[in-house]
Scaffold this active site. Structure first.
Site, PDB file in Angstrom:
ATOM      1  N   TYR A 195       0.822  -1.225   0.000  1.00  0.00           N
ATOM      2  CA  TYR A 195       0.000   0.000   0.000  1.00  0.00           C
ATOM      3  C   TYR A 195       0.856   1.277   0.000  1.00  0.00           C
ATOM      4  O   TYR A 195       0.729   2.087  -0.927  1.00  0.00           O
ATOM      5  CB  TYR A 195      -1.005  -0.013   1.166  1.00  0.00           C
ATOM      6  CG  TYR A 195      -1.754   1.300   1.286  1.00  0.00           C
ATOM      7  CD1 TYR A 195      -2.778   1.640   0.396  1.00  0.00           C
ATOM      8  CD2 TYR A 195      -1.419   2.232   2.260  1.00  0.00           C
ATOM      9  CE1 TYR A 195      -3.444   2.858   0.482  1.00  0.00           C
ATOM     10  CE2 TYR A 195      -2.087   3.456   2.355  1.00  0.00           C
ATOM     11  CZ  TYR A 195      -3.094   3.755   1.472  1.00  0.00           C
ATOM     12  OH  TYR A 195      -3.743   4.970   1.558  1.00  0.00           O
ATOM     13  N   LYS A 202       1.254   4.026  -3.082  1.00  0.00           N
ATOM     14  CA  LYS A 202       0.906   5.448  -2.941  1.00  0.00           C
ATOM     15  C   LYS A 202       2.113   6.315  -3.289  1.00  0.00           C
ATOM     16  O   LYS A 202       1.972   7.370  -3.902  1.00  0.00           O
ATOM     17  CB  LYS A 202       0.428   5.759  -1.519  1.00  0.00           C
ATOM     18  CG  LYS A 202      -0.872   5.105  -1.113  1.00  0.00           C
ATOM     19  CD  LYS A 202      -2.058   5.503  -1.966  1.00  0.00           C
ATOM     20  CE  LYS A 202      -2.615   6.870  -1.717  1.00  0.00           C
ATOM     21  NZ  LYS A 202      -3.841   7.163  -2.492  1.00  0.00           N
TER      22      LYS A 202
HETATM   23  N1  LIG Z   1      -8.483   6.544   5.229  1.00  0.00           N
HETATM   24  C1  LIG Z   1      -7.360   7.167   5.548  1.00  0.00           C
HETATM   25  O1  LIG Z   1      -7.019   7.316   6.738  1.00  0.00           O
HETATM   26  C2  LIG Z   1      -6.485   7.719   4.465  1.00  0.00           C
HETATM   27  C3  LIG Z   1      -6.782   7.599   3.122  1.00  0.00           C
HETATM   28  N2  LIG Z   1      -5.937   8.147   2.174  1.00  0.00           N
HETATM   29  C4  LIG Z   1      -6.242   8.069   0.747  1.00  0.00           C
HETATM   30  O2  LIG Z   1      -7.489   8.693   0.526  1.00  0.00           O
HETATM   31  C5  LIG Z   1      -8.151   8.085  -0.563  1.00  0.00           C
HETATM   32  C6  LIG Z   1      -9.550   7.708  -0.140  1.00  0.00           C
HETATM   33  O3  LIG Z   1      -9.454   6.784   0.922  1.00  0.00           O
HETATM   34  P1  LIG Z   1     -10.715   6.334   1.781  1.00  0.00           P
HETATM   35  O4  LIG Z   1     -11.844   7.219   1.482  1.00  0.00           O
HETATM   36  O5  LIG Z   1     -10.261   6.136   3.169  1.00  0.00           O
HETATM   37  O6  LIG Z   1     -10.958   4.889   1.157  1.00  0.00           O
HETATM   38  P2  LIG Z   1     -12.295   4.218   0.636  1.00  0.00           P
HETATM   39  O7  LIG Z   1     -11.979   2.800   0.383  1.00  0.00           O
HETATM   40  O8  LIG Z   1     -13.426   4.540   1.550  1.00  0.00           O
HETATM   41  O9  LIG Z   1     -12.533   4.980  -0.723  1.00  0.00           O
HETATM   42  C7  LIG Z   1     -11.886   4.646  -1.907  1.00  0.00           C
HETATM   43  C8  LIG Z   1     -12.911   4.660  -3.018  1.00  0.00           C
HETATM   44  O10 LIG Z   1     -12.247   4.315  -4.226  1.00  0.00           O
HETATM   45  C9  LIG Z   1     -13.061   3.400  -4.910  1.00  0.00           C
HETATM   46  N3  LIG Z   1     -12.272   2.535  -5.754  1.00  0.00           N
HETATM   47  C10 LIG Z   1     -11.447   1.539  -5.357  1.00  0.00           C
HETATM   48  N4  LIG Z   1     -10.951   0.925  -6.427  1.00  0.00           N
HETATM   49  C11 LIG Z   1     -11.453   1.549  -7.518  1.00  0.00           C
HETATM   50  C12 LIG Z   1     -11.315   1.360  -8.910  1.00  0.00           C
HETATM   51  N5  LIG Z   1     -10.560   0.379  -9.406  1.00  0.00           N
HETATM   52  N6  LIG Z   1     -11.967   2.194  -9.735  1.00  0.00           N
HETATM   53  C13 LIG Z   1     -12.766   3.166  -9.252  1.00  0.00           C
HETATM   54  N7  LIG Z   1     -12.946   3.381  -7.946  1.00  0.00           N
HETATM   55  C14 LIG Z   1     -12.296   2.579  -7.087  1.00  0.00           C
HETATM   56  C15 LIG Z   1     -13.778   2.588  -3.847  1.00  0.00           C
HETATM   57  O11 LIG Z   1     -14.947   1.980  -4.351  1.00  0.00           O
HETATM   58  C16 LIG Z   1     -14.032   3.632  -2.793  1.00  0.00           C
HETATM   59  O12 LIG Z   1     -15.298   4.215  -2.962  1.00  0.00           O
HETATM   60  C17 LIG Z   1      -7.298   6.900  -0.980  1.00  0.00           C
HETATM   61  O13 LIG Z   1      -6.579   7.255  -2.130  1.00  0.00           O
HETATM   62  C18 LIG Z   1      -6.373   6.678   0.197  1.00  0.00           C
HETATM   63  O14 LIG Z   1      -5.154   6.150  -0.227  1.00  0.00           O
HETATM   64  C19 LIG Z   1      -4.829   8.823   2.542  1.00  0.00           C
HETATM   65  C20 LIG Z   1      -4.501   8.970   3.843  1.00  0.00           C
HETATM   66  C21 LIG Z   1      -5.288   8.428   4.917  1.00  0.00           C
HETATM   67  C1  LIG Z   2      -5.747  -0.744  12.275  1.00  0.00           C
HETATM   68  C2  LIG Z   2      -4.612   0.004  12.917  1.00  0.00           C
HETATM   69  C3  LIG Z   2      -4.773  -0.009  14.428  1.00  0.00           C
HETATM   70  C4  LIG Z   2      -4.782  -1.396  14.980  1.00  0.00           C
HETATM   71  C5  LIG Z   2      -3.700  -1.554  16.019  1.00  0.00           C
HETATM   72  C6  LIG Z   2      -4.026  -2.583  17.061  1.00  0.00           C
HETATM   73  C7  LIG Z   2      -4.445  -3.892  16.471  1.00  0.00           C
HETATM   74  C8  LIG Z   2      -2.805  -2.783  17.904  1.00  0.00           C
HETATM   75  O1  LIG Z   2      -5.086  -2.124  17.878  1.00  0.00           O
HETATM   76  C9  LIG Z   2      -4.508   1.442  12.435  1.00  0.00           C
HETATM   77  C10 LIG Z   2      -3.377   2.193  13.150  1.00  0.00           C
HETATM   78  C11 LIG Z   2      -2.883   3.252  12.187  1.00  0.00           C
HETATM   79  C12 LIG Z   2      -3.807   3.175  11.008  1.00  0.00           C
HETATM   80  C13 LIG Z   2      -3.307   3.687   9.652  1.00  0.00           C
HETATM   81  C14 LIG Z   2      -2.834   5.107   9.731  1.00  0.00           C
HETATM   82  O2  LIG Z   2      -3.840   5.953  10.270  1.00  0.00           O
HETATM   83  C15 LIG Z   2      -2.377   5.655   8.413  1.00  0.00           C
HETATM   84  C16 LIG Z   2      -3.153   5.256   7.220  1.00  0.00           C
HETATM   85  C17 LIG Z   2      -3.039   6.008   6.097  1.00  0.00           C
HETATM   86  C18 LIG Z   2      -3.624   5.630   4.888  1.00  0.00           C
HETATM   87  O3  LIG Z   2      -3.324   6.194   3.845  1.00  0.00           O
HETATM   88  C19 LIG Z   2      -4.571   4.501   4.848  1.00  0.00           C
HETATM   89  C20 LIG Z   2      -5.007   4.022   6.184  1.00  0.00           C
HETATM   90  C21 LIG Z   2      -3.876   3.958   7.197  1.00  0.00           C
HETATM   91  C22 LIG Z   2      -2.866   2.944   6.681  1.00  0.00           C
HETATM   92  C23 LIG Z   2      -4.420   3.549   8.584  1.00  0.00           C
HETATM   93  C24 LIG Z   2      -4.960   2.096   8.563  1.00  0.00           C
HETATM   94  C25 LIG Z   2      -5.331   1.570   9.944  1.00  0.00           C
HETATM   95  C26 LIG Z   2      -4.191   1.698  10.941  1.00  0.00           C
HETATM   96  C27 LIG Z   2      -3.041   0.805  10.527  1.00  0.00           C
END
Ligand SMILES: NC(=O)C1=CN([C@@H]2O[C@H](COP(=O)(O)OP(=O)(O)OC[C@H]3O[C@@H](n4cnc5c(N)ncnc54)[C@H](O)[C@@H]3O)[C@@H](O)[C@H]2O)C=CC1
Ligand SMILES: C[C@H](CCCC(C)(C)O)[C@H]1CC[C@H]2[C@@H]3[C@H](O)CC4=CC(=O)CC[C@]4(C)[C@H]3CC[C@]12C
Length: 410
Positions: A200, A204
């Site tokens: 992952y 990214k």
């Molecule tokens: N959740 C987090 O804490 C973080 C997320 N991100 C980034 O933010 C973005 C959004 O993440 P989230 O909303 O958390 O994830 P999410 O899984 O809720 O949203 C991702 C969306 O992309 C869509 N998707 C996946 N594969 C696809 C494909 N092949 N074609 C079209 N759509 C597709 C999914 O259906 C989903 O709706 C991602 O790029 C992730 O890497 C970055 C930092 C932290």
């Molecule tokens: C699931 C993890 C916590 C479980 C720890 C346990 C089992 C000891 O209780 C999450 C801890 C940190 C999270 C990640 C972090 O916030 C950064 C992220 C950035 C992204 O771009 C995608 C999501 C994630 C990797 C996020 C995923 C869950 C954790 C690993």
């Protein structure tokens, strides 16, 4: 709301409330001759509602907030295309507003589907991605979606004369790295050895590089592409599934969660509404500040407190009736690492039979157990970003959502 499968062809005209979309009578896709943004710059008075935005991954956790934020905060919006592999039913409620919302069911790994969706768009916000640190998908699939999917988006912008591309990157592009070195309140220039083995963060990082290297490429019509990347830390807020999982786990354990991570390990978190707001602002300002912002990365930040992953979650789960047991981790680190490794082994052994993908594995343990926090004002300096939601409001909204017990973000 238009609903389309695999492409945006056949979409209608842009209809603004003052009939601006009708004035020139041009279908959006036909704006390509001059390049959409050139047309946009032609006469400000006639521009009030002329912009076409595409949000990939617009039905995901972050994507939905970006979509709703654009509808609230971007007055020049005429059409909003929401592109996702899985369309959400909530899109239907958006059809009553003044902006044409076009739902496009599509796959970023399919170049022709992306190209069709991008045709005629002024701005692309690319949030789609496979967020998998639990081993649910294969490394090849993660690469295909996150890297090849991003390459497809870039090529579609170039082919179609779309000049502005905002990419949702991640803090994971920087770290924590495989050595588990702390990144303590760092900024975009803080030196840190970014070395990844996990698919992952690797994907990214590769995708972010593609986006930044594409800045300045000539798009159809001859103007340069302007790109930038936003790097959220761990996002929380309405729709955050892992938060809900912890909540239900706590309920099952009689209202308790067991501390696994030392309270001294700081983990960066940012409210989803502020991350969405940052995307909207960046998309708006890229046009005016292309020389400054093009090719740049920005951490996403707000005033959320610096805490450990578990202590931070308790800010929401505490008011929902849960208690974090232990002022220190209840299990020694070596035992957690053993369990995490056992989980990884089980996942591998069981793969032919079933998908075993628990939250705890060596990678998630390392991320949760390594200090990674940001402290920066780059977004403020470059494009005037200030959080739209205070910490108190972000907290209250998240608590309300956890208590509501539904999966909708509203
Ligand atoms: N959740 C987090 O804490 C973080 C997320 N991100 C980034 O933010 C973005 C959004 O993440 P989230 O909303 O958390 O994830 P999410 O899984 O809720 O949203 C991702 C969306 O992309 C869509 N998707 C996946 N594969 C696809 C494909 N092949 N074609 C079209 N759509 C597709 C999914 O259906 C989903 O709706 C991602 O790029 C992730 O890497 C970055 C930092 C932290
Ligand atoms: C699931 C993890 C916590 C479980 C720890 C346990 C089992 C000891 O209780 C999450 C801890 C940190 C999270 C990640 C972090 O916030 C950064 C992220 C950035 C992204 O771009 C995608 C999501 C994630 C990797 C996020 C995923 C869950 C954790 C690993």
């Amino acid at each position: 709301m238009g609903q389309e499968g695999g492409g945006a062809s056949g979409r209608g005209l842009c209809h603004g409330p003052a009939g601006l979309g009708d004035e020139d009578g041009l279908p959006v896709a036909s704006l390509g001759v001059l390049g959409p943004w050139q047309q946009q710059g032609m006469a400000d008075s006639a521009q009030a509602q002329k912009l076409v935005y595409l949000v990939t991954g617009g039905c995901g956790f972050l994507g939905e907030h970006v979509v709703r934020m654009l509808l609230q905060q971007e007055p020049r919006l005429c059409e909003l295309r929401v592109f996702d592999l899985h369309l959400g039913p909530w899109l239907e409620e958006l059809e009553t507003g003044p902006v044409q919302v076009t739902a496009i069911q599509g796959d970023v790994t399919q170049a022709h589907e992306v190209a069709a969706a991008v045709a005629g768009a002024h701005v692309v916000i690319h949030t789609a991605g496979l967020v998998d640190v639990f081993g649910r998908a294969s490394p090849e699939t993660i690469h295909e979606v996150n890297v090849q999917g991003t390459q497809n988006v870039i090529e579609a912008c170039v082919q179609n004369g779309t000049r502005f591309l905002v990419y949702t990157s991640s803090m994971e592009v920087v770290g924590p790295n495989i050595k588990g070195q702390p990144f303590y309140r760092g900024n975009e220039n803080t030196p840190y050895e970014a070395a990844h083995r996990h698919p992952y963060p690797r994907s990214k990082a590769l995708a972010e590089r593609l986006v930044l290297e594409a800045n300045g490429r000539k798009v159809r019509g001859g103007l340069p592409l302007v790109t930038c990347a936003l790097r959220p830390t761990g996002i929380y807020g309405e729709g955050h599934q892992i938060m809900k999982d912890f909540y239900h786990q706590g309920l099952r354990l009689g209202g308790r969660l067991l501390r696994a991570i030392p309270a001294s390990v700081e983990h960066g978190r940012v409210y989803v509404g502020n991350v969405a707001w940052m995307h909207v602002l960046v998309a708006r300002e890229l046009e005016h500040r292309a020389p400054l912002m093009g090719g740049q990365v920005y951490f996403c930040y707000d005033n959320s407190p610096y805490k450990s992953y578990e202590d931070f979650n308790m800010e929401f789960l505490g008011p929902c009736g849960l208690r974090l047991v232990g002022s220190r981790p209840l299990l020694p680190y070596w035992l957690l690492l053993f369990l995490a490794t056992l989980n990884a082994l089980l996942q591998w052994l069981l793969r032919p039979l079933l998908l075993y993908a628990p939250l705890l594995n060596p990678y998630t343990l390392a991320v949760a157990n390594t200090t990674f926090t940001v402290s920066t004002d780059k977004a403020l300096r470059h494009f005037g970003y200030e959080p739209l939601f205070s910490w108190e409001e972000s907290r209250a909204r998240t608590i309300r959502w956890v208590q509501a017990g539904e999966d909708s973000t509203q």
